[in-house]
Design an enzyme around this catalytic site. Structure first.
Site, PDB file in Angstrom:
ATOM      1  N   HIS A  92      45.561  45.724  33.446  1.00  0.00           N
ATOM      2  CA  HIS A  92      45.338  45.673  32.000  1.00  0.00           C
ATOM      3  C   HIS A  92      45.967  44.467  31.310  1.00  0.00           C
ATOM      4  O   HIS A  92      46.480  44.564  30.189  1.00  0.00           O
ATOM      5  CB  HIS A  92      45.838  46.955  31.351  1.00  0.00           C
ATOM      6  CG  HIS A  92      45.023  48.178  31.673  1.00  0.00           C
ATOM      7  ND1 HIS A  92      43.716  48.100  32.084  1.00  0.00           N
ATOM      8  CD2 HIS A  92      45.342  49.502  31.639  1.00  0.00           C
ATOM      9  CE1 HIS A  92      43.247  49.329  32.290  1.00  0.00           C
ATOM     10  NE2 HIS A  92      44.211  50.191  32.034  1.00  0.00           N
ATOM     11  N   HIS A 166      40.945  51.421  25.398  1.00  0.00           N
ATOM     12  CA  HIS A 166      41.572  52.475  26.185  1.00  0.00           C
ATOM     13  C   HIS A 166      41.839  53.732  25.351  1.00  0.00           C
ATOM     14  O   HIS A 166      42.874  54.387  25.513  1.00  0.00           O
ATOM     15  CB  HIS A 166      42.880  51.956  26.784  1.00  0.00           C
ATOM     16  CG  HIS A 166      43.260  52.584  28.090  1.00  0.00           C
ATOM     17  ND1 HIS A 166      43.629  53.915  28.196  1.00  0.00           N
ATOM     18  CD2 HIS A 166      43.339  52.084  29.345  1.00  0.00           C
ATOM     19  CE1 HIS A 166      43.933  54.184  29.449  1.00  0.00           C
ATOM     20  NE2 HIS A 166      43.761  53.092  30.176  1.00  0.00           N
ATOM     21  N   GLU A 303      36.113  53.949  29.681  1.00  0.00           N
ATOM     22  CA  GLU A 303      36.356  52.537  29.429  1.00  0.00           C
ATOM     23  C   GLU A 303      35.185  51.717  29.971  1.00  0.00           C
ATOM     24  O   GLU A 303      35.027  51.577  31.185  1.00  0.00           O
ATOM     25  CB  GLU A 303      37.656  52.094  30.103  1.00  0.00           C
ATOM     26  CG  GLU A 303      38.875  52.918  29.701  1.00  0.00           C
ATOM     27  CD  GLU A 303      39.980  52.815  30.733  1.00  0.00           C
ATOM     28  OE1 GLU A 303      40.551  51.709  30.889  1.00  0.00           O
ATOM     29  OE2 GLU A 303      40.271  53.837  31.407  1.00  0.00           O
TER      30      GLU A 303
END
Length: 338
Positions: A92, A166, A303
């Site tokens: 991420h 997210h 996502e």
């Protein structure tokens, strides 16, 4: 940094902050017209700054999901300065990804929607990624009860780019019964197999005859603890499905439905994949809005994305962005009842 609220003519509300582009509240009605906040999160900005290690509601980048062993090749050059923040892998965007920076916010509006454009410039070398990246993310709330996310980016050097959001959802309300009783449909015939660190092996497998098959809606709690090694090694669902639609065209990714409240959420995207994460690593250590303690699997994520570790998998859709190109991507979360 501040919080902003969008509201449409039907009373739906979307609250977010320009810190990390974090969406903190989404208020939608049930079949009887009763509104509830259906996304997990905190009440204050300080809590997001200090405790948001689970990425509640956040924009993710430069690279959403994982890059194996924190390195990849780009045009024959090794890029190996990425942070190991998920075992030996990169997750991420690193230590200070898009979820932990201040975005410039300016309002936008048009026929049938109100919104906010968030802008950020990621410097060359930031978190180990090459190229200066200029990014805009626009949140829109439409009178059709849609939360629209539009991503756009340019770079001055070849780089990789894979943004997502997210948000954790619970259609019963963020403080309601666990969403493992929700029905889930994912529009995919195939998924990317992974190792026990969530890094794709490169194999593309059929969902047919497995607990990864969501082509017909099913209660996902019935199979989230499957003995299938590909599921159990990740503690439940935390996988990338390859969407059964034309790449680059806006199409259906998934449908989540709470039978008790009647709330339904349809997800549409131009992206080739979706990561369904069942909240397996929530563990009761975070106290959210209204004093709600978020336990294991009390929120799920859908996502939209390119595939994990794509820079190291030449047969996956390319995530390279080059000078002169404009990255564009759209995802829509459409809310309704039945």
């Amino acid at each position: 940094m501040d919080f902003y609220t969008l509201e449409n003519k039907n009373g739906l509300k979307l609250k977010f902050t320009n810190f990390g582009g974090i969406v903190s509240e989404i208020h939608v009605p049930d079949r009887d017209g009763n509104f509830a906040d259906i996304t997990l999160g905190f009440e204050t900005l300080d809590e997001y700054v200090d405790h948001n290690n689970d990425y509640f509601g956040a924009l993710i980048g430069r690279y959403g999901n994982r890059i194996g062993k924190c390195r990849f090749q780009l045009d024959g050059n090794k890029v190996d300065g990425l942070l190991a923040n998920d075992g030996v892998n990169h997750l991420h965007g690193g230590k200070v990804g898009f979820d932990k920076v201040e975005w410039k916010a300016e309002p936008v509006s048009g026929e049938g929607y109100s919104g906010m454009k968030l802008s950020y410039t990621s410097k060359d070398g930031e978190e180990g990624y090459p190229g200066k990246l200029d990014v805009t993310v626009t949140y829109k709330l439409t009178d059709k009860d849609e939360w629209v996310i539009e991503y756009e980016a340019t770079t001055d050097k070849p780089t990789v780019f894979n943004p997502t959001n997210h948000a954790y959802f619970n259609l019963a309300g963020h403080d309601g019964a666990s969403p493992v009783d929700h029905e889930m449909m994912i529009n995919a015939k195939f998924f990317t197999a992974t190792d026990d660190g969530g890094i794709p092996t490169g194999e593309i497998l059929s969902v047919a005859g497995t607990d990864m098959d969501f082509r017909e809606a099913k209660v996902y709690g019935e199979t989230v603890d499957s003995e299938d090694t590909l599921i159990s090694q990740l503690g439940g669902y935390d996988h990338n499905w390859i969407l059964d639609k034309q790449y680059g065209e806006l199409g259906l990714a998934a449908v989540a439905f709470d039978p008790k409240s009647g709330r339904e959420m349809k997800v549409f995207t131009t992206e080739p994949g979706v990561q369904f994460y069942a909240g397996n690593f929530l563990n009761g250590t975070l106290t959210g809005k209204g004093g709600k303690v978020y336990q294991k699997r009390e929120g799920f994520c859908l996502e939209t994305q390119h595939f994990p570790d794509s820079p190291n998998k030449g047969h996956f859709p390319d995530t390279t962005l080059r000078p002169g190109q404009v990255f564009k991507s759209t995802t829509i979360y459409a809310f309704g009842v039945r």
